[in-house]
Motif scaffolding. Structure first.
Motif, PDB file in Angstrom:
ATOM      1  N   THR A   7      10.950  46.527  87.178  1.00  0.00           N
ATOM      2  CA  THR A   7      10.178  45.814  86.564  1.00  0.00           C
ATOM      3  C   THR A   7      10.259  46.583  84.922  1.00  0.00           C
ATOM      4  O   THR A   7      10.881  47.592  85.058  1.00  0.00           O
ATOM      5  N   PRO A   8       9.888  45.924  83.836  1.00  0.00           N
ATOM      6  CA  PRO A   8       9.751  46.325  82.607  1.00  0.00           C
ATOM      7  C   PRO A   8       9.270  47.708  82.647  1.00  0.00           C
ATOM      8  O   PRO A   8       9.711  48.818  82.071  1.00  0.00           O
ATOM      9  N   GLU A   9       8.226  48.026  83.354  1.00  0.00           N
ATOM     10  CA  GLU A   9       7.486  49.348  83.464  1.00  0.00           C
ATOM     11  C   GLU A   9       8.060  50.212  84.259  1.00  0.00           C
ATOM     12  O   GLU A   9       8.349  51.470  83.657  1.00  0.00           O
ATOM     13  N   GLU A  13       9.837  53.548  82.276  1.00  0.00           N
ATOM     14  CA  GLU A  13       9.530  55.041  82.866  1.00  0.00           C
ATOM     15  C   GLU A  13      10.816  55.766  82.966  1.00  0.00           C
ATOM     16  O   GLU A  13      11.101  56.878  82.640  1.00  0.00           O
ATOM     17  N   ARG A  14      11.784  55.010  83.685  1.00  0.00           N
ATOM     18  CA  ARG A  14      13.141  55.661  83.850  1.00  0.00           C
ATOM     19  C   ARG A  14      13.833  56.323  82.622  1.00  0.00           C
ATOM     20  O   ARG A  14      14.618  56.945  82.626  1.00  0.00           O
ATOM     21  N   LEU A  15      13.826  55.279  81.703  1.00  0.00           N
ATOM     22  CA  LEU A  15      14.400  55.676  80.429  1.00  0.00           C
ATOM     23  C   LEU A  15      13.600  56.687  79.836  1.00  0.00           C
ATOM     24  O   LEU A  15      14.386  57.594  79.102  1.00  0.00           O
ATOM     25  N   ARG A  16      12.316  56.759  79.959  1.00  0.00           N
ATOM     26  CA  ARG A  16      11.593  58.035  79.277  1.00  0.00           C
ATOM     27  C   ARG A  16      11.815  59.123  80.067  1.00  0.00           C
ATOM     28  O   ARG A  16      12.063  60.433  79.421  1.00  0.00           O
ATOM     29  N   GLN A  17      11.904  59.211  81.394  1.00  0.00           N
ATOM     30  CA  GLN A  17      12.453  60.587  82.267  1.00  0.00           C
ATOM     31  C   GLN A  17      13.830  60.728  82.019  1.00  0.00           C
ATOM     32  O   GLN A  17      14.025  62.037  81.635  1.00  0.00           O
ATOM     33  N   ALA A  41       1.651  51.933  72.506  1.00  0.00           N
ATOM     34  CA  ALA A  41       2.818  51.482  73.451  1.00  0.00           C
ATOM     35  C   ALA A  41       2.274  51.806  74.922  1.00  0.00           C
ATOM     36  O   ALA A  41       2.361  51.104  75.877  1.00  0.00           O
ATOM     37  N   ASP A  42       1.681  52.833  74.866  1.00  0.00           N
ATOM     38  CA  ASP A  42       1.271  53.374  76.553  1.00  0.00           C
ATOM     39  C   ASP A  42      -0.009  52.686  76.750  1.00  0.00           C
ATOM     40  O   ASP A  42      -0.335  52.253  78.036  1.00  0.00           O
ATOM     41  N   LEU A  43      -0.935  52.446  75.979  1.00  0.00           N
ATOM     42  CA  LEU A  43      -2.032  51.469  76.297  1.00  0.00           C
ATOM     43  C   LEU A  43      -1.692  50.212  76.635  1.00  0.00           C
ATOM     44  O   LEU A  43      -2.065  49.638  77.688  1.00  0.00           O
ATOM     45  N   LEU A  47      -2.004  48.146  80.218  1.00  0.00           N
ATOM     46  CA  LEU A  47      -2.778  47.082  80.445  1.00  0.00           C
ATOM     47  C   LEU A  47      -2.227  45.603  80.901  1.00  0.00           C
ATOM     48  O   LEU A  47      -2.915  44.957  81.479  1.00  0.00           O
ATOM     49  N   GLY A  48      -0.991  45.394  80.443  1.00  0.00           N
ATOM     50  CA  GLY A  48      -0.462  44.382  80.503  1.00  0.00           C
ATOM     51  C   GLY A  48      -0.684  43.356  79.637  1.00  0.00           C
ATOM     52  O   GLY A  48      -1.544  43.684  78.484  1.00  0.00           O
ATOM     53  N   TRP A  49      -0.108  42.004  79.589  1.00  0.00           N
ATOM     54  CA  TRP A  49      -0.336  41.257  78.525  1.00  0.00           C
ATOM     55  C   TRP A  49      -1.731  40.480  78.638  1.00  0.00           C
ATOM     56  O   TRP A  49      -2.398  40.506  77.308  1.00  0.00           O
TER      57      TRP A  49
END
Length: 70
Positions: A7-9, A13-17, A41-43, A47-49
């Motif tokens: 998923t995009p989330e 997270e993978r890219l951030r790590q 961006a984190d908020l 929350l989602g769209w």
């Protein structure tokens, strides 16, 4: 092994790590700033769209009420 598409989330997270592993001191100040001021961006990511849309609507309504009162 799981072959489902991430998923995009999960991708964020993978890219951030990966970024943290590759350059831990370069992202240190970013982490401090996000902890102190928060990050839109984190908020939005949390929350989602639908939640983001509701948040924007509430902010607009609050702004309109503020302008009417003051």
């Amino acid at each position: 092994m799981d072959f489902r598409e991430e998923t995009p989330e999960e991708k964020r997270e993978r890219l951030r790590q990966e970024e943290l592993k590759g350059n831990p001191m370069g992202t240190f100040s970013d982490g401090i700033n996000r902890a102190q001021f928060g990050s839109f961006a984190d908020l939005v990511g949390g929350l989602g769209w639908k939640g983001t849309g509701i948040l924007i609507i509430l902010l607009v309504i609050g702004y309109v009420i503020y302008k009417l009162v003051f």
